[in-house]
Design a protein around this motif. Structure first.
Motif, PDB file in Angstrom:
ATOM      1  N   ASP A  26      -6.669  -2.411   7.528  1.00 25.09           N
ATOM      2  CA  ASP A  26      -5.271  -2.706   7.410  1.00 25.09           C
ATOM      3  C   ASP A  26      -4.516  -1.610   8.386  1.00 25.09           C
ATOM      4  O   ASP A  26      -4.499  -0.719   8.371  1.00 25.09           O
ATOM      5  CB  ASP A  26      -5.098  -1.793   5.923  1.00 25.09           C
ATOM      6  CG  ASP A  26      -3.744  -1.953   5.396  1.00 25.09           C
ATOM      7  OD1 ASP A  26      -3.091  -2.644   5.864  1.00 25.09           O
ATOM      8  OD2 ASP A  26      -3.577  -1.207   4.237  1.00 25.09           O
ATOM      9  N   ARG A  27      -3.893  -2.519   9.158  1.00 23.37           N
ATOM     10  CA  ARG A  27      -3.144  -1.849  10.274  1.00 23.37           C
ATOM     11  C   ARG A  27      -1.734  -1.421   9.869  1.00 23.37           C
ATOM     12  O   ARG A  27      -1.004  -2.053   9.275  1.00 23.37           O
ATOM     13  CB  ARG A  27      -3.008  -2.757  11.360  1.00 23.37           C
ATOM     14  CG  ARG A  27      -4.362  -3.233  12.115  1.00 23.37           C
ATOM     15  CD  ARG A  27      -3.999  -4.089  13.291  1.00 23.37           C
ATOM     16  NE  ARG A  27      -3.331  -3.305  14.374  1.00 23.37           N
ATOM     17  CZ  ARG A  27      -2.956  -3.785  15.501  1.00 23.37           C
ATOM     18  NH1 ARG A  27      -3.424  -5.151  15.903  1.00 23.37           N
ATOM     19  NH2 ARG A  27      -2.385  -3.165  16.643  1.00 23.37           N
ATOM     20  N   PRO A  28      -1.509  -0.208  10.060  1.00 22.35           N
ATOM     21  CA  PRO A  28      -0.230   0.509   9.601  1.00 22.35           C
ATOM     22  C   PRO A  28       1.027  -0.508  10.239  1.00 22.35           C
ATOM     23  O   PRO A  28       0.970  -0.630  11.529  1.00 22.35           O
ATOM     24  CB  PRO A  28      -0.117   1.942  10.494  1.00 22.35           C
ATOM     25  CG  PRO A  28      -1.793   2.315  10.350  1.00 22.35           C
ATOM     26  CD  PRO A  28      -2.364   1.002  10.690  1.00 22.35           C
ATOM     27  N   GLY A  29       1.907  -0.843   9.583  1.00 19.32           N
ATOM     28  CA  GLY A  29       3.123  -1.553  10.010  1.00 19.32           C
ATOM     29  C   GLY A  29       2.826  -2.961   9.944  1.00 19.32           C
ATOM     30  O   GLY A  29       3.964  -3.728  10.468  1.00 19.32           O
ATOM     31  N   LEU A  30       1.661  -3.328  10.065  1.00 19.25           N
ATOM     32  CA  LEU A  30       1.369  -4.854  10.290  1.00 19.25           C
ATOM     33  C   LEU A  30       0.585  -5.538   9.105  1.00 19.25           C
ATOM     34  O   LEU A  30       0.633  -6.572   8.707  1.00 19.25           O
ATOM     35  CB  LEU A  30       0.340  -4.968  11.573  1.00 19.25           C
ATOM     36  CG  LEU A  30       1.022  -4.680  12.946  1.00 19.25           C
ATOM     37  CD1 LEU A  30      -0.010  -5.004  13.951  1.00 19.25           C
ATOM     38  CD2 LEU A  30       2.034  -5.780  12.850  1.00 19.25           C
ATOM     39  N   LEU A  81     -14.183   4.331  10.876  1.00 14.94           N
ATOM     40  CA  LEU A  81     -15.055   4.665   9.948  1.00 14.94           C
ATOM     41  C   LEU A  81     -14.980   6.099   9.603  1.00 14.94           C
ATOM     42  O   LEU A  81     -15.119   6.502   8.395  1.00 14.94           O
ATOM     43  CB  LEU A  81     -16.600   4.375  10.354  1.00 14.94           C
ATOM     44  CG  LEU A  81     -16.843   2.991  10.456  1.00 14.94           C
ATOM     45  CD1 LEU A  81     -18.672   3.058  11.301  1.00 14.94           C
ATOM     46  CD2 LEU A  81     -17.052   2.399   9.078  1.00 14.94           C
ATOM     47  N   ASN A  82     -14.340   6.760  10.517  1.00 15.79           N
ATOM     48  CA  ASN A  82     -13.988   8.194  10.397  1.00 15.79           C
ATOM     49  C   ASN A  82     -12.679   8.550   9.818  1.00 15.79           C
ATOM     50  O   ASN A  82     -12.384   9.680   9.665  1.00 15.79           O
ATOM     51  CB  ASN A  82     -14.561   9.269  11.624  1.00 15.79           C
ATOM     52  CG  ASN A  82     -13.478   8.823  12.705  1.00 15.79           C
ATOM     53  OD1 ASN A  82     -12.383   8.467  12.683  1.00 15.79           O
ATOM     54  ND2 ASN A  82     -14.190   8.985  14.010  1.00 15.79           N
ATOM     55  N   GLY A  83     -11.813   7.420   9.696  1.00 16.90           N
ATOM     56  CA  GLY A  83     -10.733   7.617   8.950  1.00 16.90           C
ATOM     57  C   GLY A  83      -9.489   7.712   9.945  1.00 16.90           C
ATOM     58  O   GLY A  83      -8.407   8.435   9.696  1.00 16.90           O
ATOM     59  N   THR A  84      -9.835   8.059  11.370  1.00 13.98           N
ATOM     60  CA  THR A  84      -8.590   8.082  12.231  1.00 13.98           C
ATOM     61  C   THR A  84      -8.143   6.845  12.781  1.00 13.98           C
ATOM     62  O   THR A  84      -7.236   6.757  13.655  1.00 13.98           O
ATOM     63  CB  THR A  84      -9.180   8.958  13.592  1.00 13.98           C
ATOM     64  OG1 THR A  84     -10.140   8.335  14.310  1.00 13.98           O
ATOM     65  CG2 THR A  84      -9.560  10.504  13.132  1.00 13.98           C
ATOM     66  N   GLY A  85      -8.668   5.647  12.458  1.00 14.54           N
ATOM     67  CA  GLY A  85      -8.116   4.283  12.696  1.00 14.54           C
ATOM     68  C   GLY A  85      -7.679   3.732  11.447  1.00 14.54           C
ATOM     69  O   GLY A  85      -7.415   4.332  10.645  1.00 14.54           O
ATOM     70  N   PRO A  86      -7.471   2.554  11.684  1.00 12.99           N
ATOM     71  CA  PRO A  86      -7.067   1.646  10.546  1.00 12.99           C
ATOM     72  C   PRO A  86      -8.035   1.436   9.422  1.00 12.99           C
ATOM     73  O   PRO A  86      -9.278   1.642   9.655  1.00 12.99           O
ATOM     74  CB  PRO A  86      -6.834   0.083  10.999  1.00 12.99           C
ATOM     75  CG  PRO A  86      -6.634   0.508  12.538  1.00 12.99           C
ATOM     76  CD  PRO A  86      -7.592   1.546  12.943  1.00 12.99           C
ATOM     77  N   ARG A  87      -7.547   1.526   8.089  1.00 11.74           N
ATOM     78  CA  ARG A  87      -8.567   1.534   6.870  1.00 11.74           C
ATOM     79  C   ARG A  87      -9.191   0.237   6.953  1.00 11.74           C
ATOM     80  O   ARG A  87      -8.862  -0.815   7.124  1.00 11.74           O
ATOM     81  CB  ARG A  87      -7.794   1.863   5.641  1.00 11.74           C
ATOM     82  CG  ARG A  87      -8.556   1.950   4.495  1.00 11.74           C
ATOM     83  CD  ARG A  87      -7.711   2.555   3.357  1.00 11.74           C
ATOM     84  NE  ARG A  87      -6.701   1.527   2.949  1.00 11.74           N
ATOM     85  CZ  ARG A  87      -6.658   0.573   2.076  1.00 11.74           C
ATOM     86  NH1 ARG A  87      -7.748   0.504   1.318  1.00 11.74           N
ATOM     87  NH2 ARG A  87      -5.720  -0.134   1.837  1.00 11.74           N
ATOM     88  N   ALA A 385       3.475 -10.543   5.239  1.00 17.65           N
ATOM     89  CA  ALA A 385       2.917  -9.872   6.507  1.00 17.65           C
ATOM     90  C   ALA A 385       2.739 -10.743   7.706  1.00 17.65           C
ATOM     91  O   ALA A 385       3.101 -10.318   8.802  1.00 17.65           O
ATOM     92  CB  ALA A 385       1.937  -8.663   5.973  1.00 17.65           C
ATOM     93  N   LEU A 386       1.935 -11.624   7.215  1.00 20.07           N
ATOM     94  CA  LEU A 386       1.369 -12.723   8.128  1.00 20.07           C
ATOM     95  C   LEU A 386       2.817 -13.579   8.854  1.00 20.07           C
ATOM     96  O   LEU A 386       2.704 -13.757   9.831  1.00 20.07           O
ATOM     97  CB  LEU A 386       0.516 -13.632   7.622  1.00 20.07           C
ATOM     98  CG  LEU A 386      -0.951 -12.931   7.185  1.00 20.07           C
ATOM     99  CD1 LEU A 386      -2.006 -13.802   6.381  1.00 20.07           C
ATOM    100  CD2 LEU A 386      -1.751 -12.063   8.343  1.00 20.07           C
TER     101      LEU A 386
END
Length: 394
Positions: A26-30, A81-87, A385-386
Protein backbone atom coordinates in the motif's frame (compact mmCIF):
# COMPACT_ATOMS: atom_id res chain seq x y z
CA UNK A 1 8.01 -12.51 18.83
CA UNK A 2 6.38 -11.18 15.66
CA UNK A 3 9.25 -8.78 14.97
CA UNK A 4 11.68 -11.72 14.77
CA UNK A 5 9.57 -13.16 11.96
CA UNK A 6 9.43 -9.93 9.97
CA UNK A 7 12.89 -10.25 8.50
CA UNK A 8 13.87 -10.90 4.91
CA UNK A 9 15.43 -14.24 5.78
CA UNK A 10 12.36 -15.48 7.65
CA UNK A 11 9.84 -14.08 5.17
CA UNK A 12 11.21 -15.33 1.85
CA UNK A 13 11.47 -18.89 0.50
CA UNK A 14 14.76 -20.74 0.95
CA UNK A 15 15.44 -20.42 -2.78
CA UNK A 16 14.15 -16.85 -3.08
CA UNK A 17 16.90 -15.89 -5.52
CA UNK A 18 15.30 -18.06 -8.23
CA UNK A 19 11.65 -17.71 -7.19
CA UNK A 20 9.06 -15.75 -9.17
CA UNK A 21 7.41 -13.81 -6.34
CA UNK A 22 4.65 -11.24 -6.68
CA UNK A 23 2.86 -9.33 -3.96
CA UNK A 24 1.15 -6.08 -3.06
CA UNK A 25 2.03 -3.06 -0.96
CA UNK A 26 0.00 0.00 0.00
CA UNK A 27 1.93 3.03 -1.27
CA UNK A 28 1.05 6.32 0.45
CA UNK A 29 -0.76 8.60 -1.98
CA UNK A 30 -1.02 5.87 -4.63
CA UNK A 31 -2.77 2.97 -2.95
CA UNK A 32 -2.40 -0.78 -3.49
CA UNK A 33 0.45 -1.58 -5.88
CA UNK A 34 1.64 -4.82 -7.48
CA UNK A 35 5.29 -5.54 -6.71
CA UNK A 36 7.92 -8.03 -7.84
CA UNK A 37 10.41 -9.37 -5.34
CA UNK A 38 13.82 -9.29 -7.01
CA UNK A 39 16.69 -11.73 -6.45
CA UNK A 40 18.48 -9.16 -4.27
CA UNK A 41 15.42 -8.76 -2.00
CA UNK A 42 14.42 -5.40 -3.46
CA UNK A 43 10.95 -4.55 -4.73
CA UNK A 44 9.83 -3.23 -8.11
CA UNK A 45 6.40 -1.66 -8.57
CA UNK A 46 5.01 -3.20 -11.78
CA UNK A 47 1.50 -1.73 -11.49
CA UNK A 48 1.94 0.20 -14.74
CA UNK A 49 2.33 -3.13 -16.57
CA UNK A 50 0.02 -5.27 -14.44
CA UNK A 51 -2.47 -3.16 -12.45
CA UNK A 52 -3.64 -6.24 -10.53
CA UNK A 53 -2.22 -9.59 -9.52
CA UNK A 54 -5.28 -11.07 -11.18
CA UNK A 55 -4.23 -9.58 -14.53
CA UNK A 56 -0.74 -11.02 -14.20
CA UNK A 57 -2.13 -14.48 -13.47
CA UNK A 58 -4.07 -14.39 -16.77
CA UNK A 59 -0.86 -14.27 -18.84
CA UNK A 60 0.16 -17.37 -20.78
CA UNK A 61 3.34 -17.57 -18.68
CA UNK A 62 2.81 -15.47 -15.53
CA UNK A 63 6.31 -16.09 -14.14
CA UNK A 64 8.01 -14.99 -17.37
CA UNK A 65 5.70 -11.97 -17.62
CA UNK A 66 6.54 -11.02 -14.04
CA UNK A 67 10.28 -11.19 -14.69
CA UNK A 68 10.02 -9.16 -17.88
CA UNK A 69 7.82 -6.40 -16.46
CA UNK A 70 9.30 -2.91 -16.26
CA UNK A 71 8.62 -0.81 -13.20
CA UNK A 72 9.69 1.54 -10.45
CA UNK A 73 12.32 0.60 -7.89
CA UNK A 74 10.84 0.73 -4.38
CA UNK A 75 13.99 -0.18 -2.49
CA UNK A 76 14.53 -3.01 -0.07
CA UNK A 77 11.93 -5.47 1.15
CA UNK A 78 13.44 -5.04 4.63
CA UNK A 79 11.99 -1.53 4.84
CA UNK A 80 8.49 -2.86 4.13
CA UNK A 81 8.87 -5.54 6.78
CA UNK A 82 10.21 -3.23 9.49
CA UNK A 83 7.52 -0.62 8.96
CA UNK A 84 9.63 2.13 7.41
CA UNK A 85 8.35 1.46 3.88
CA UNK A 86 4.94 0.84 2.31
CA UNK A 87 2.68 -1.55 4.19
CA UNK A 88 2.60 -5.15 2.97
CA UNK A 89 -0.84 -6.36 1.86
CA UNK A 90 -2.28 -9.77 1.09
CA UNK A 91 -0.82 -10.78 -2.29
CA UNK A 92 -4.17 -11.09 -4.12
CA UNK A 93 -6.76 -8.57 -5.23
CA UNK A 94 -9.68 -9.31 -7.58
CA UNK A 95 -9.67 -13.06 -7.00
CA UNK A 96 -12.52 -14.71 -5.13
CA UNK A 97 -11.37 -16.37 -1.89
CA UNK A 98 -12.70 -19.94 -1.56
CA UNK A 99 -11.78 -22.87 0.65
CA UNK A 100 -12.04 -26.64 0.64
CA UNK A 101 -12.73 -28.57 3.81
CA UNK A 102 -12.36 -32.15 5.01
CA UNK A 103 -9.72 -32.90 2.38
CA UNK A 104 -7.41 -34.66 4.86
CA UNK A 105 -8.26 -37.78 6.91
CA UNK A 106 -7.42 -36.05 10.20
CA UNK A 107 -9.73 -33.17 9.32
CA UNK A 108 -12.68 -35.49 8.66
CA UNK A 109 -12.21 -37.32 11.95
CA UNK A 110 -11.91 -34.10 13.95
CA UNK A 111 -14.97 -32.58 12.28
CA UNK A 112 -16.97 -35.70 13.13
CA UNK A 113 -15.77 -35.41 16.73
CA UNK A 114 -16.67 -31.72 17.05
CA UNK A 115 -20.12 -32.32 15.56
CA UNK A 116 -20.76 -35.24 17.92
CA UNK A 117 -19.71 -33.06 20.87
CA UNK A 118 -21.90 -30.18 19.64
CA UNK A 119 -18.99 -27.83 20.29
CA UNK A 120 -18.54 -29.00 23.89
CA UNK A 121 -14.79 -29.57 23.87
CA UNK A 122 -14.67 -29.62 27.68
CA UNK A 123 -16.72 -32.83 27.82
CA UNK A 124 -13.62 -35.01 27.97
CA UNK A 125 -15.41 -38.29 28.70
CA UNK A 126 -17.78 -37.83 25.77
CA UNK A 127 -14.83 -36.83 23.58
CA UNK A 128 -12.93 -40.00 24.49
CA UNK A 129 -15.99 -42.12 23.71
CA UNK A 130 -16.57 -40.48 20.34
CA UNK A 131 -12.90 -40.65 19.39
CA UNK A 132 -12.84 -44.34 20.23
CA UNK A 133 -15.89 -45.17 18.13
CA UNK A 134 -14.78 -43.16 15.12
CA UNK A 135 -11.10 -44.04 15.07
CA UNK A 136 -11.79 -47.74 15.56
CA UNK A 137 -13.85 -47.59 12.38
CA UNK A 138 -11.66 -45.37 10.21
CA UNK A 139 -8.19 -46.45 11.18
CA UNK A 140 -7.25 -47.12 7.56
CA UNK A 141 -8.84 -43.98 6.14
CA UNK A 142 -5.49 -42.40 5.22
CA UNK A 143 -5.15 -44.96 2.43
CA UNK A 144 -8.59 -44.26 0.95
CA UNK A 145 -9.34 -42.07 -2.06
CA UNK A 146 -12.76 -40.40 -1.92
CA UNK A 147 -15.51 -41.82 -4.15
CA UNK A 148 -13.74 -45.16 -4.64
CA UNK A 149 -15.71 -48.33 -3.79
CA UNK A 150 -13.72 -48.77 -0.57
CA UNK A 151 -14.40 -45.19 0.54
CA UNK A 152 -18.10 -45.43 -0.27
CA UNK A 153 -18.35 -48.68 1.69
CA UNK A 154 -16.87 -46.98 4.76
CA UNK A 155 -19.18 -43.99 4.22
CA UNK A 156 -22.18 -46.31 4.32
CA UNK A 157 -20.95 -48.04 7.47
CA UNK A 158 -20.36 -44.76 9.30
CA UNK A 159 -23.76 -43.33 8.48
CA UNK A 160 -26.08 -46.31 8.08
CA UNK A 161 -28.52 -47.23 10.84
CA UNK A 162 -27.01 -50.72 10.83
CA UNK A 163 -23.51 -49.28 11.19
CA UNK A 164 -22.38 -46.47 13.51
CA UNK A 165 -25.41 -44.38 12.56
CA UNK A 166 -23.39 -41.14 12.67
CA UNK A 167 -24.33 -37.91 10.94
CA UNK A 168 -23.42 -37.97 7.25
CA UNK A 169 -22.39 -34.30 7.20
CA UNK A 170 -18.62 -34.77 7.27
CA UNK A 171 -18.21 -38.38 6.11
CA UNK A 172 -20.11 -37.45 2.94
CA UNK A 173 -17.61 -34.74 1.93
CA UNK A 174 -14.65 -36.67 3.28
CA UNK A 175 -15.38 -39.93 1.49
CA UNK A 176 -18.02 -39.16 -1.14
CA UNK A 177 -17.85 -37.81 -4.67
CA UNK A 178 -18.07 -34.08 -3.96
CA UNK A 179 -15.65 -32.04 -1.86
CA UNK A 180 -16.75 -29.40 0.62
CA UNK A 181 -16.23 -25.99 -0.99
CA UNK A 182 -17.20 -22.70 0.64
CA UNK A 183 -16.57 -18.99 0.44
CA UNK A 184 -13.84 -18.06 2.87
CA UNK A 185 -13.97 -14.29 2.46
CA UNK A 186 -17.14 -12.81 0.98
CA UNK A 187 -15.86 -9.23 1.11
CA UNK A 188 -13.37 -8.31 -1.60
CA UNK A 189 -9.88 -7.14 -0.56
CA UNK A 190 -10.54 -8.24 3.03
CA UNK A 191 -7.79 -10.84 3.50
CA UNK A 192 -4.90 -9.71 5.69
CA UNK A 193 -1.24 -10.15 4.84
CA UNK A 194 2.05 -11.10 6.48
CA UNK A 195 2.66 -9.14 9.68
CA UNK A 196 -0.92 -7.94 10.05
CA UNK A 197 -3.40 -8.63 12.83
CA UNK A 198 -5.69 -11.60 12.19
CA UNK A 199 -9.02 -12.08 13.91
CA UNK A 200 -10.57 -14.83 16.05
CA UNK A 201 -13.94 -15.02 17.77
CA UNK A 202 -13.14 -14.11 21.37
CA UNK A 203 -16.64 -15.16 22.44
CA UNK A 204 -15.93 -18.76 21.45
CA UNK A 205 -14.35 -21.38 23.71
CA UNK A 206 -12.91 -23.41 20.81
CA UNK A 207 -11.00 -21.55 18.09
CA UNK A 208 -7.97 -22.55 16.07
CA UNK A 209 -5.64 -21.68 13.18
CA UNK A 210 -5.63 -23.81 10.04
CA UNK A 211 -2.30 -23.64 8.15
CA UNK A 212 -2.92 -24.31 4.49
CA UNK A 213 -1.45 -24.33 1.01
CA UNK A 214 -3.47 -21.88 -1.07
CA UNK A 215 -3.75 -22.43 -4.81
CA UNK A 216 -3.80 -19.37 -7.07
CA UNK A 217 -6.03 -20.20 -10.04
CA UNK A 218 -6.62 -18.21 -13.24
CA UNK A 219 -9.97 -17.73 -14.98
CA UNK A 220 -9.45 -20.92 -17.01
CA UNK A 221 -9.28 -23.10 -13.90
CA UNK A 222 -5.52 -23.63 -14.07
CA UNK A 223 -3.35 -23.31 -10.98
CA UNK A 224 -0.56 -20.83 -11.79
CA UNK A 225 1.04 -20.48 -8.38
CA UNK A 226 0.56 -20.73 -4.64
CA UNK A 227 0.82 -18.89 -1.35
CA UNK A 228 0.35 -19.68 2.33
CA UNK A 229 -2.88 -19.17 4.24
CA UNK A 230 -4.42 -19.26 7.68
CA UNK A 231 -8.05 -20.36 7.51
CA UNK A 232 -8.92 -19.14 11.03
CA UNK A 233 -11.83 -21.16 12.38
CA UNK A 234 -14.37 -21.20 15.19
CA UNK A 235 -14.71 -24.91 15.95
CA UNK A 236 -17.32 -24.31 18.62
CA UNK A 237 -19.78 -22.78 16.15
CA UNK A 238 -18.94 -25.28 13.43
CA UNK A 239 -19.50 -28.15 15.87
CA UNK A 240 -22.75 -26.63 17.11
CA UNK A 241 -24.20 -26.82 13.61
CA UNK A 242 -22.72 -27.29 10.15
CA UNK A 243 -25.09 -24.53 9.03
CA UNK A 244 -22.99 -22.09 11.07
CA UNK A 245 -19.95 -22.71 8.86
CA UNK A 246 -20.22 -19.28 7.23
CA UNK A 247 -20.26 -17.56 10.64
CA UNK A 248 -17.40 -19.73 11.91
CA UNK A 249 -15.17 -19.22 8.87
CA UNK A 250 -15.96 -15.87 7.25
CA UNK A 251 -15.17 -13.20 9.81
CA UNK A 252 -13.21 -9.98 9.90
CA UNK A 253 -9.52 -10.89 9.73
CA UNK A 254 -10.17 -14.63 9.48
CA UNK A 255 -8.43 -15.00 6.11
CA UNK A 256 -4.66 -14.44 6.20
CA UNK A 257 -2.60 -14.85 3.01
CA UNK A 258 1.06 -14.33 2.16
CA UNK A 259 3.73 -13.38 2.19
CA UNK A 260 3.79 -13.46 -1.64
CA UNK A 261 2.37 -15.53 -4.47
CA UNK A 262 5.01 -17.81 -5.95
CA UNK A 263 4.28 -18.38 -9.63
CA UNK A 264 5.00 -21.65 -11.38
CA UNK A 265 8.20 -21.96 -13.41
CA UNK A 266 10.94 -24.57 -13.88
CA UNK A 267 11.89 -24.26 -10.20
CA UNK A 268 8.40 -24.45 -8.72
CA UNK A 269 5.63 -26.49 -10.32
CA UNK A 270 2.30 -28.16 -9.72
CA UNK A 271 4.24 -31.21 -8.58
CA UNK A 272 5.90 -29.02 -5.93
CA UNK A 273 2.65 -28.09 -4.21
CA UNK A 274 1.46 -31.68 -4.20
CA UNK A 275 4.25 -32.60 -1.78
CA UNK A 276 4.90 -29.34 0.07
CA UNK A 277 5.02 -29.32 3.87
CA UNK A 278 3.24 -26.42 5.55
CA UNK A 279 4.47 -25.87 9.09
CA UNK A 280 2.59 -24.31 11.99
CA UNK A 281 3.85 -22.69 15.17
CA UNK A 282 1.67 -20.91 17.74
CA UNK A 283 3.22 -18.97 20.62
CA UNK A 284 1.17 -17.18 23.26
CA UNK A 285 2.04 -14.44 25.71
CA UNK A 286 1.32 -17.06 28.40
CA UNK A 287 4.29 -19.17 27.16
CA UNK A 288 1.93 -21.62 25.47
CA UNK A 289 3.38 -23.34 22.40
CA UNK A 290 1.84 -25.58 19.75
CA UNK A 291 3.32 -26.78 16.47
CA UNK A 292 2.69 -29.24 13.70
CA UNK A 293 3.16 -30.04 10.03
CA UNK A 294 0.52 -30.13 7.30
CA UNK A 295 1.87 -32.42 4.58
CA UNK A 296 0.21 -31.95 1.22
CA UNK A 297 1.13 -35.47 0.17
CA UNK A 298 -1.56 -36.63 2.64
CA UNK A 299 -4.40 -34.71 0.95
CA UNK A 300 -7.08 -36.98 -0.43
CA UNK A 301 -8.34 -34.65 -3.18
CA UNK A 302 -5.84 -33.37 -5.76
CA UNK A 303 -5.54 -29.55 -5.87
CA UNK A 304 -5.81 -29.34 -9.67
CA UNK A 305 -7.52 -32.51 -10.92
CA UNK A 306 -10.24 -32.57 -8.27
CA UNK A 307 -10.59 -29.33 -6.27
CA UNK A 308 -9.91 -26.75 -9.00
CA UNK A 309 -11.98 -28.78 -11.45
CA UNK A 310 -14.94 -28.96 -9.10
CA UNK A 311 -14.77 -25.21 -8.49
CA UNK A 312 -15.01 -24.49 -12.19
CA UNK A 313 -17.63 -27.15 -12.81
CA UNK A 314 -20.07 -25.11 -10.74
CA UNK A 315 -18.99 -21.50 -11.35
CA UNK A 316 -17.03 -19.08 -13.52
CA UNK A 317 -14.32 -16.89 -11.98
CA UNK A 318 -13.49 -14.22 -14.57
CA UNK A 319 -10.87 -12.62 -12.31
CA UNK A 320 -9.56 -15.91 -10.99
CA UNK A 321 -9.89 -17.50 -7.58
CA UNK A 322 -7.64 -18.58 -4.72
CA UNK A 323 -8.42 -21.79 -2.89
CA UNK A 324 -7.46 -22.87 0.61
CA UNK A 325 -6.82 -26.61 0.14
CA UNK A 326 -7.58 -27.76 3.68
CA UNK A 327 -5.37 -28.87 6.52
CA UNK A 328 -4.13 -32.03 8.17
CA UNK A 329 -3.38 -30.14 11.40
CA UNK A 330 -6.11 -29.66 13.99
CA UNK A 331 -4.61 -28.28 17.24
CA UNK A 332 -6.25 -29.89 20.27
CA UNK A 333 -3.80 -29.38 23.14
CA UNK A 334 -5.47 -28.24 26.37
CA UNK A 335 -4.77 -24.50 26.45
CA UNK A 336 -5.78 -24.27 30.11
CA UNK A 337 -3.23 -26.92 31.09
CA UNK A 338 -2.69 -30.66 30.59
CA UNK A 339 -5.75 -32.69 31.56
CA UNK A 340 -8.04 -29.66 31.84
CA UNK A 341 -10.14 -30.78 28.87
CA UNK A 342 -10.28 -27.21 27.59
CA UNK A 343 -8.95 -28.03 24.15
CA UNK A 344 -7.16 -25.48 22.04
CA UNK A 345 -8.40 -21.91 21.82
CA UNK A 346 -6.79 -18.62 20.85
CA UNK A 347 -5.84 -15.83 23.22
CA UNK A 348 -5.16 -12.24 22.27
CA UNK A 349 -1.49 -11.81 21.39
CA UNK A 350 -0.96 -15.32 20.01
CA UNK A 351 1.61 -15.25 17.22
CA UNK A 352 0.67 -17.72 14.48
CA UNK A 353 3.58 -18.58 12.22
CA UNK A 354 2.90 -20.59 9.07
CA UNK A 355 5.90 -21.42 6.92
CA UNK A 356 7.19 -23.62 4.12
CA UNK A 357 10.65 -23.77 2.57
CA UNK A 358 9.23 -23.12 -0.91
CA UNK A 359 6.88 -20.26 0.04
CA UNK A 360 8.40 -18.43 2.99
CA UNK A 361 6.51 -17.25 6.08
CA UNK A 362 3.10 -15.93 7.00
CA UNK A 363 3.06 -14.53 10.54
CA UNK A 364 0.15 -12.80 12.26
CA UNK A 365 -0.85 -11.65 15.74
CA UNK A 366 -4.30 -12.81 16.83
CA UNK A 367 -6.77 -10.27 18.19
CA UNK A 368 -10.56 -10.41 18.70
CA UNK A 369 -12.21 -10.14 15.31
CA UNK A 370 -13.98 -6.93 16.30
CA UNK A 371 -10.60 -5.23 16.82
CA UNK A 372 -9.10 -6.11 13.44
CA UNK A 373 -8.48 -3.03 11.36
CA UNK A 374 -10.93 -3.20 8.48
CA UNK A 375 -9.31 -3.10 5.07
CA UNK A 376 -8.94 0.50 3.96
CA UNK A 377 -9.82 0.01 0.31
CA UNK A 378 -13.28 -0.65 -1.04
CA UNK A 379 -13.37 -2.04 -4.56
CA UNK A 380 -14.47 1.36 -5.82
CA UNK A 381 -11.61 3.13 -4.03
CA UNK A 382 -9.14 0.53 -5.32
CA UNK A 383 -10.20 0.92 -8.94
CA UNK A 384 -10.37 4.71 -8.59
CA UNK A 385 -6.76 4.77 -7.37
CA UNK A 386 -5.66 2.72 -10.36
CA UNK A 387 -7.61 5.01 -12.71
CA UNK A 388 -5.94 8.08 -11.22
CA UNK A 389 -2.56 6.49 -11.93
CA UNK A 390 -3.62 5.99 -15.54
CA UNK A 391 -2.85 2.26 -15.54
CA UNK A 392 -6.28 0.96 -16.56
CA UNK A 393 -6.04 2.05 -20.19
CA UNK A 394 -6.25 -0.97 -22.50
Amino acid sequence: MLEKLLTVKSTLPKDAAVAALVGRVDRPGLGPSVVRVNSDATLTDITATFPTVSTLCEQSDPAAALRAAQGENLGELAAVLNGTGPRLLAPIDLQVVKAAGVTFPVSMIERMIEEALRGDMANSSKRAEVIGRIKDSVGSISALTPATPEALKLLQYLTDVNGLNLSATYPQVGLGEKAELFTKQAVSLASVGHGAEAGYNADSKWTNPEPELVSVINSYGTIVGATLGNDVNDRYLEGLSALLLGVAKDRRGSSALGPFVRLFDDNFTLASIRTIKVNLSVDGTDSFHEDGVNSMDEIRRDPQDVLAKQLFDIHDYPDGVVLFNGTGIVPNSDRSGPGSGSGFFHKTGDVVHIFADELGSLANVMVPTGEVRMHEHSMFAFMSALAQRGVLDS
